[in-house]
Design a protein around this motif. Sequence first.
Motif, short mmCIF file in Angstrom:
data_model
loop_
_atom_site.label_atom_id
_atom_site.label_comp_id
_atom_site.label_asym_id
_atom_site.label_seq_id
_atom_site.Cartn_x
_atom_site.Cartn_y
_atom_site.Cartn_z
N THR A 1 0.83 -1.21 0.00
CA THR A 1 0.00 0.00 0.00
C THR A 1 0.86 1.26 0.00
O THR A 1 0.56 2.22 -0.71
CB THR A 1 -0.95 -0.02 1.21
N THR B 1 2.17 1.72 -3.40
CA THR B 1 1.09 2.23 -4.25
C THR B 1 0.93 3.73 -4.07
O THR B 1 0.79 4.47 -5.05
CB THR B 1 -0.23 1.52 -3.91
N SER C 1 -6.57 3.17 0.26
CA SER C 1 -5.23 2.97 0.83
C SER C 1 -5.20 3.36 2.30
O SER C 1 -4.62 2.65 3.13
CB SER C 1 -4.20 3.79 0.05
N THR D 1 -7.02 0.78 4.32
CA THR D 1 -6.22 -0.44 4.39
C THR D 1 -5.12 -0.31 5.43
O THR D 1 -4.89 -1.21 6.24
CB THR D 1 -5.61 -0.76 3.01
N TRP E 1 -9.82 -2.98 -3.18
CA TRP E 1 -8.68 -3.10 -4.10
C TRP E 1 -9.11 -3.57 -5.47
O TRP E 1 -8.44 -3.27 -6.46
CB TRP E 1 -7.60 -3.98 -3.48
N ALA F 1 -2.27 -3.56 -6.71
CA ALA F 1 -3.63 -3.77 -6.20
C ALA F 1 -4.02 -5.24 -6.34
O ALA F 1 -4.68 -5.79 -5.45
CB ALA F 1 -4.62 -2.87 -6.96
N ASN G 1 -2.42 -6.99 -3.51
CA ASN G 1 -3.17 -6.73 -2.27
C ASN G 1 -4.44 -7.58 -2.21
O ASN G 1 -4.80 -8.09 -1.14
CB ASN G 1 -3.52 -5.25 -2.15
#
Length: 171
Positions: free
Chosen positions: A21, A24, A50, A53, A94, A131, A134
């Motif tokens: 994350t 990202t 994000s 998360t 995600w 993603a 994830n």
Amino acid sequence: MAFPSQLLIGMGVKVAIVILTIVTLILLDPAYVTAYISINYEIVIIYLVSALTLLYCIVSVLMSFLLAKRGEDTPLTNCAFSEIIFATGGIMGWLIIIGIGGTISQRTIIETGERFGWIGVSDYELITALAGLNVGCFLIIAAIFAANVVSEKILQRQSRFNKYDRGVYMQ
């Protein structure tokens, strides 16, 4: 301090999710975010998912440490149900980011003429790949805790009921 195996594996996967994350968020290009007014809501969704998360993973790891202090014999049923629910929410969030990343990549290819390839991979194609990783991590978390619920509540219950045969205790 003895960690139940589900909590230990879950904490390791959550650390991986936090790292993915953060990468990202680093890949979100500020120039691209401010240049295209029409896609700002998509970038806001990426930031929101994000942030949620990161919050989930950090709080969940702290709660796992607190549960581990209780010992190996702590029932994890309520914890498992909450982990399954939050992992499912993470999967949905995600998956939305995968769609957003694909849309932005396609729009960029149409505007610039740059094709997808291993040499010229854009940041949003990498965000889409992260993603996807994830989503896989959240699937692992959901599977671990779903297996825990099945083993604790279904399989152990059947073994308890099989001890009795017509009212007589059998060994």
